[in-house]
Every structure is written in C-alpha cells, then in structure tokens.
Scaffold this motif. Structure first.
Motif, mmCIF file in Angstrom:
data_model
loop_
_atom_site.group_PDB
_atom_site.id
_atom_site.type_symbol
_atom_site.label_atom_id
_atom_site.label_comp_id
_atom_site.label_asym_id
_atom_site.label_seq_id
_atom_site.Cartn_x
_atom_site.Cartn_y
_atom_site.Cartn_z
ATOM 1 N N SER A 105 0.855 -1.183 0.000
ATOM 2 C CA SER A 105 0.000 0.000 0.000
ATOM 3 C C SER A 105 0.888 1.229 0.000
ATOM 4 O O SER A 105 2.068 1.161 0.338
ATOM 5 N N ARG A 112 -6.081 7.127 -6.543
ATOM 6 C CA ARG A 112 -7.013 6.206 -5.884
ATOM 7 C C ARG A 112 -6.328 4.892 -5.536
ATOM 8 O O ARG A 112 -6.502 4.355 -4.431
ATOM 9 N N ASP A 113 -5.534 4.386 -6.454
ATOM 10 C CA ASP A 113 -4.806 3.138 -6.234
ATOM 11 C C ASP A 113 -3.766 3.302 -5.120
ATOM 12 O O ASP A 113 -3.606 2.431 -4.256
ATOM 13 N N ALA A 116 -5.359 3.279 -1.632
ATOM 14 C CA ALA A 116 -6.162 2.116 -1.276
ATOM 15 C C ALA A 116 -5.498 1.304 -0.163
ATOM 16 O O ALA A 116 -4.267 1.216 -0.101
ATOM 17 N N ASP A 170 -11.532 3.443 4.772
ATOM 18 C CA ASP A 170 -11.450 2.395 3.745
ATOM 19 C C ASP A 170 -10.791 1.144 4.296
ATOM 20 O O ASP A 170 -11.188 0.013 3.956
#
Length: 318
Positions: A105, A112-113, A116, A170
């Motif tokens: 990560s 966005r990636d 995440a 998230d």
C-alpha cells in the motif's frame, strides 16, 4: 533500502545474505511487515524534474527472492524514493510485489490506487494497512498518474484531514482484526517526536487504528503505549548503505516484534537490537545492544513507556 551498494553487493552474494544472521529470526515470525524505500526495477531514468541528491533502486531479480526468503508479507511504498527512477520503475515494483504475493500500500497507478488499503492474512487474523507520506510532494500520485500516497499530515487542513480519514475508513471497511497506519513522516536524522506527529498519531488511534508504524528519520524514536493502541514514532533503518553518524548511530535499531491476542489486540512489543554492517542486517549483542536499549529507554521516557529487559531485547507490555 536495497539499492545502490546493497544492490551492488547482492549481485555477487547469496540472495538471503542481506539478512545475514537475522534470517532465522525473521522466518520464525508469523508475518513480516516492512517499509520498502526504493523501487525494484532496472528500468527508468533518474528523476530530473526536481533536484534529487540520491537515486535508489534494486534489481528485482534478487530483491524479490530476498524479500520472499525473509517471509515479507506486506510492504509500505509511501516514501520519498519510490519514484527515484520514474514511473516505469514504480510500476515494475507494484507488479513484482504482486507477482510474489507480497501485499503493498502507499503507491499506485493513480491517486485512488495509491491510497487504497492493503490486507494480509496472518493465521486466522486479517491485518489491514493504510499508508501515507508527508515527504516529496512531487512524487504524489495524481488522478491519472502513478506515484505515492502523499499528505501534509495537517489536521487543521480539512482537505488533508479528509485524506487521512478516508484512508482509515477504507481500511476499516475490510473488517480487519488489526489495523496498521504506516507513515513516512518528518525530516532525516532527528530523534525528536514532533508535536504534530503525536497529534496525528493519537487522532489515528481514536479513529480505530491499532498501531502507528512510523519511519523516515533513519534513527529510531520513542515508543508510546497508549490506552487504545501503540505508536512506534520511527523504527529507524534495518538495511541500507548510508553513511553512519557517530552520535546518532543510524546503523542501529531494532526488529519490532508485536504479539497480539486471538482477536488482534496488541499485547506485547519486543525490541530485538540489530545493527547494519556490510550492507546487511545483524542481530546485535554486547555493547551495541546495550546502547540500543539505553537509547530507547531514554527517548521513550517522556511517554512513560515501561520496558523490561529480556536477554538482549527490551519488552513493553500492556
């Protein structure tokens, strides 16, 4: 940091030599989580859009097998070196780690990636990770371009606070047993825990993070055991080829071994002294281990962290 001289030496020695005598200890862990501070690629060109004094990268042909040999399960990529050789090298890193089954990560093909969360399974537990860095704004991922998850870590700025809140939410949405926030924050070669970092760390714990995993300074900082989680403000360096400051001893740190309960609640942190020599990590004993223990006690004193000695290691329990 597996690049430069580490990369050069690893091309002529066994793939697991970078872990030296620590290898068996690493492999005995149920899981191993790291900050990977260089791309794994032979592609790309040194970053030239802004001045960069150093450019690091490692050949994935040895680096990925070395990470696998140590049992690495997850790597944070949100730091100030992942774009040292541009987008091709960053993309190669993402692909190489994914192919090896190493979760990651903090960097991605777009913003966005990069923001995440990632998850790793440890026995019957699910561990979730969110990552960010306040270094190198020019390396930030964009809406349509690769880069790292960059934030100013400023809780007074609604936009920046929102980035952190979304990252935590998230990660919580994956319903983890343990949530780790990995932050590459602050300047190099400082032992001080900055007030804003402590504020951000506790804000993260209040939102549901269990462990704050800090790094960036190249020297280890205080450990704080809070009522609702653990803050490791900086874990120092584990492997690199950096010049050694005789006072700060950036070649000395710890393997941070966290024990958790069956429900994922942190129970104990064991600090195993290590030292970097010849571009490899070594378990430390004697005077080196004593220096590490005494220095960690001193740096953590203002946080009332209670340590007990167990052999060469320090143990913090709650």
């Amino acid at each position: 940091m597996l690049g430069r001289l580490v990369d050069e030496r690893q091309r002529t020695r066994a793939v697991d030599a970078v872990w030296d005598g620590a290898l068996s200890r690493l492999r005995a862990l149920d899981a191993l989580f790291i900050n990977l501070e260089c791309p794994l690629s032979t592609r790309g060109r040194p970053w030239q859009r802004t001045h960069r004094p150093f450019h690091f990268r490692a050949d994935q042909d040895w680096a990925v097998p070395a990470l696998s040999a140590a049992g690495v399960d997850w790597a944070t990529l949100a730091n100030n070196h992942l774009l040292d050789f541009g987008e091709p090298a960053l993309l190669d890193t993402l692909d190489a780690l994914s192919a090896a089954g190493i979760a990651h990560s903090g960097a991605g093909r777009d913003e966005r990636d990069a923001r995440a969360p990632a998850t790793a399974t440890v026995g019957e537990l699910t561990v979730a990770f969110c990552s960010a860095t306040d270094n190198t704004p020019e390396y930030a991922a964009g809406p349509d371009g690769p880069g790292v998850a960059r934030t100013a870590l400023d809780l007074n700025d609604p936009t920046e606070r929102g980035k952190l809140a979304t990252a935590v939410d998230d990660a919580l949405a994956t319903d983890p047993d343990l949530l780790v926030a990995s932050l590459h924050w602050g300047p190099n070669m400082t032992t001080e825990v900055f007030g804003r970092h402590r504020e951000v760390g506790h804000w993260l714990l209040d939102r549901g993070v269990d462990v704050v995993h800090g790094h960036s300074a190249h020297v280890f900082k205080a450990v704080e055991v809070a009522d609702n989680g653990l803050l490791m403000y900086d874990c120092g360096d584990f492997v690199d080829d950096y010049a050694v400051d005789d006072a700060l001893r950036n070649d000395r740190s710890f393997l941070f071994e966290l024990t958790v309960a069956e429900d994922g609640t942190p129970e104990q942190l064991r600090l195993v002294p290590v030292e970097i020599r010849n571009c490899a990590v070594h378990l430390a004993g004697g005077a080196v281990a004593q220096w590490c223990r005494e220095t960690m006690r001193r740096r953590s004193r203002e946080f009332d962290t209670a340590f007990e000695r167990d052999g060469e290691a320090l143990v913090a329990a709650w």
